[in-house]
Design an enzyme around this catalytic site. Sequence first.
Site, mmCIF file in Angstrom:
data_model
loop_
_atom_site.group_PDB
_atom_site.id
_atom_site.type_symbol
_atom_site.label_atom_id
_atom_site.label_comp_id
_atom_site.label_asym_id
_atom_site.label_seq_id
_atom_site.Cartn_x
_atom_site.Cartn_y
_atom_site.Cartn_z
ATOM 1 C CG MET C 1 8.610 82.377 16.768
ATOM 2 S SD MET C 1 9.208 80.932 17.418
ATOM 3 C CE MET C 1 10.747 81.585 17.975
ATOM 4 C CB CYS C 2 4.914 80.318 12.910
ATOM 5 S SG CYS C 2 6.322 81.062 12.104
ATOM 6 N N GLY C 3 2.044 80.313 13.433
ATOM 7 C CA GLY C 3 0.943 79.405 13.740
ATOM 8 C C GLY C 3 0.893 78.347 12.669
ATOM 9 N NE ARG C 32 1.500 80.367 18.037
ATOM 10 C CZ ARG C 32 1.710 80.235 19.342
ATOM 11 N NH1 ARG C 32 0.748 80.394 20.202
ATOM 12 N NH2 ARG C 32 2.910 79.941 19.780
#
Lengths: 229, 454, 302
Positions: C1-3, C32
Site C-alpha cells: 500500500m503506501c506511506g 510502507r
Amino acid sequence: MERMTFDLASSSLTEMNTFLHKGLEEGDKRHISVLNPDGAHNIAVGLNHPVTVEIHGHAGYYAGGMNKHARVVIHGSAGTGVAENMMSGSVHVKGFASNGAGATAHGGLLVIDGDAGLRCGISLKGGDIVVGGSVGSFSGFMAQAGHMVICGDAGDALGDSLYEAVIYLRGNVKSLGADAQFEDMTDADYATLAELLSKAGMDHDPKSFKRIASARTLYHWNADANQEY
Amino acid sequence: MDIKPVSFKRVSREESASFDRSTIDYIQNAAAHGLYEIRGMGAKRKLPHFDDLLFLAGSLSRYPLEGYREKCVTKTILGTRFAKKPIELDIPITIAGMSFGALSANVKESLGRAATAMGTTTTTGDGGMTPEERNSSKTLVYQCLPSRYGFNPDDVRRADAIEVVIGQGAKPGGGGMLLGQKVNPRVAKMRTLPQGVDQRSACRHPDWTGPDDLAIKIQELRELTDWEKPIYVKVGATRTFNDVKLAVHAGADVVVVDGMQGGTAATQTCYIEHIGIPTLAAVRQAVDALEDLNMKGQVQLIVSGGIRSGADVAKALAMGADAVAIGQGILFALGCNSETYIQDGKHISALEGYDALGTQPGFCHHCHTGKCPVGVTTQDSVLEQRLQPDVGARRVKNYLKTLNMELTTIARACGKQNVHHLEREDLVALTLEAAAMARIPLAGTSWIPGHNGY
Amino acid sequence: MCGIVGLLVKTPALKERLGELMVPMLIGMTERGPDSAGLAVFGDSLAENSRKLSLYSGLTDDGADFNWHGLTHALKEHLDVDAHIDVKHNHAVLSFAVSPELVKRWLRENHPKLHILSTGRTIDLYKDIGTPAQVADRYDFKSMKGSHLVGHTRMATESAVTPDRAHPFTAGEDFCLVHNGSLSNPNSIRRKLTPAGIHFETDNDTEAACRFLEWRLREGDDLEVALQKGFDELDGFFTFLMGTPDKLALIRDPFACKPAVVAETDDYVAIASEFRSLAHLPGVKHANVFEPAPEEMYVWNA
C-alpha cells in the site's frame, strides 16, 4: 531490583526483544527502561515474565503485543494494536492509543489515559480495557468476553455484534451497533466497575456509567427474527 | 384425463438449463426459510482444472528413469527467505488448515500421526491449537486468522511455522463459520464463545488491513519468535497476481494460494460457487507474480484447492508450486462419503446417518450439521467415536503414500531425478480454457489462446 | 500500500530547511512504500501571467539524457515563447509567461512521451520509481525550499509500478493529492467522468479519486464540498492528503483503517502514516501529537 536500559537510538529492537524472551530467569521481575522508541513497531512483544517495561516516548504498532505476565507502561502514545492478544499482565498508555487497542485480548488489563481510536477492544476475548478519554467507532466490535470501561464518549456502532463482553460507558454514544443494547446496572456491575476504575487509577463514580450488553438476537440463524445478517 | 401420444411423453419432461431442478429447489428453500443455504465442501460445479492438463513423458528425446533403482527426490524445504529454522518436508504434500471444531479431536490426532509418519506437516484451523494435534504432529503450522479464536503466544512459541490467513478458496472475503450444534463445551471454551451459539467470524483481521500493515504484523510475529519460524501468508484465489506480489512485499516466507475448489466445513453456497477463481488459473498467476519479482525459489509457493491425486500434485509442481496442501482429499481418505465406518476392524453401515441428513454417500456435503455419519466433521460424542485415531492415521498415511508414489512415477517418466524439476513445458492442455488459464499449449499444437498474436 | 507525508512550516528559517526536514520523513515510510516515491512542493508563486510545468522525461526514448535545452529553443522558434528550464536528472521545471494550454498542446504534439506532472504558479512535482531514498537523492529533495509539501511512498496494489502511477496526482492547476488505501469502485468513477470530458492518464485508483475532485472543483464546488461528495461516491479505504497553494487538507474514510498521525507545534504541522517518520523533527517531543478523526476535514493554512 535489577534495572536495565535499552536505547533504541543505538541498539537493535530485535536484540532487545530476543533478550526479553530468552535472557530472563523464570519469575524475573526486573525493571527495563526503553529510551528513544521514536514510534518503532513491535516494542516488547511476546513478553512472558513478570517484568516491568517502561517505554519513554511514542510507540508504534503492537506495543506490548501478546503480553503475558509483564507490566508495560508507555509514556507517550501507542500505535495500532497496543496490547493486542494480551493474555495477562497489564499495559498502560499515558497518552492516546490508535486503532485496535487491546484487540482480541484474552486477559490482563489495558489502561489508556487519553483517547483510543477506532475498534478499541475489537474481538475482545476476556481482557479488560479502561479508557480515560473517548473511543472511536466500532469499539467493542464482536467483543466476546471481558469488560470495556469508557470514561468519555463513544463513536458509531458501539458494541456491534457483541457476544458476552460488557461495556460500561460514562459519556455519550453516537450510535449502538447491531445487537447492542442499554441495560440496567446491577450491584455486580457496580462492583466490577469500581474495581476496574480503581486498578486504572481513575476517580469516577460508578453510578455515572451505563451498561451496554448483547441482546443476543444474533445468536442463532433465524429468518423469522428478521435479523440483519 | 387426456392420454398423451407416446411420442410426446419426453417433450413434457424437458428440463430447463437455467431453471433446473437444483435451481428450483434453491428458490423454494429461500421462499420457505428466508435464509441462504449453508453447506460444507468446495465448489461442486465443473471447472477448468488439472484434469485438463496432461504430461509429455518418455519420448526419444527425454529418457525416463527406472521405477525402483533410480532415485527421485521428494524432499522439500519451506521458509528459506528469513526464518532461522525453515520447515523440512520429506514429501511436497501437506495437510491443509482445518479447525478443531469443524473436525473432531480424533481426526486432528489422526492427521498428526499420519503427517508425522510421512514426514510432512499439518495445519491448525480457525479454532486454535489442540494438545492432540501438537503432540501427534511432529511439524505443525499454526494459523493466525481474522477471528483469532484460541490464538495465543504460547501456541505461537510451540508452533513450527505461522500461517497468516487472509482468506481461503471456498470463501475469499468471508470469515469462518461454525453453527451452534458444533459449538460444544470444549469448542466453546477454546473459542471463548457461549456454548451452542452460532459463531460469527470476522472477515478482516482486527489489528491490520492491507499489505502495508501486514508487513508490520509479520514483523511482530517474527519478533515474537526471534526470527526462527517461517511465516506463511494464505490467500483465497481472486486477484492472485497482485496478492502474491503484495504478500512477498509484506515479507512472507511462503505464500499459500487456495483455489475455489478448496473446501470448508460451513459457509454460504453463494460464496463457494460464485467467488474466487479455479486453482489452475490461480497457480499460473501466483507463479507469474513470483517470477516477475524474481523471487521464485526464495519465497516458496504452496497450492491448494481440489488437489486429489498424485497426478494433481505432479501438475501443480510442474506449474511451479513448491508443495501442495490437501484438505478435502484427506477427509475422503478418512471416510468422508464412505458407506461404512470402521469399529474394531469391522465395517459398519453408515447409511442411516446419510439418510437422516437427506443425502447419500457420494453426495454428502453436510459438514455444517455436525452429524457426520462417519465421525469426521462432528463434535458429537457418540458420532466422533466412529473415527478412531488408529484407523484414521493409517488411512491418511496410505493416501499420502499413494500420492507420493504417483508423483514420483510421473516425475520419473518425465526423466526427473527430483520432483521439483518438473516444469510447465512438461505439460500440454486439453481445452481452450485450461490452455488460456495455465498458458500451456493445446496438445499437439503450439497454440496458447491470446498469445503469439492469435 | 503506501506511506504519506505532509509538512507545512510557518517560519522563514524552516522554509529554507523544508527539504532537509522532509527527506527523513519520506525515508521513514520506505517499508510502507518501497516501489516509488513522489513529492509536491509549494514554494514562491510566479507572477500572475506566468506558469510552470513539472515535466518527466523518464518515459521518453532518451530518458535522463533528454534534450531539454533543445526543447526550450524549439519553443522559442515555434511559439515565440521565452521559457526558463531547471533540470534535475530526468525531470525539469519549465516556466514561461503565456497560457499553459498553449505550451501543453505543443508538448503533446511534439513530445508525446514527455509526461506532464503538474501545472501551476506555485507547485513543483516530482515522482519516479525507486526507493524513497533513491528518488530523494535523484532530485535533491533535501535542498528544497517552500512553505509546504505533500509526499508519498508507494507499494502498488493493483496497477503496475511505473513512474506515472506513482503519487502525487494532480488536477487542474496547483492541486495535488496523495492516497494511502485502496478504492473499490475506481472503474465506475472513471467511466462516469470520461464522458464529462475528464481525461485519465493511468488505471490507478488514486487518479480516479483525484480526477473526481478535479471534476467537482471544475463544476464550481469548493474543496470542502467536493470532498463531502467524495465521501458519498468514492468507496473503499482511504486517507487523502491534498495540497493547494495556501493549504494542506487531510481526510480519512469512516473506517479509518489506513493510519495517519499529526504533530503540531508553533513552527510547523507535520503529517505521516506513522509516528516514526516524525520522530526526528525539531521539538517533536513537545508537539501536540494526535490522530485525525475519520470523516472530518482537516485544513491547515500556509
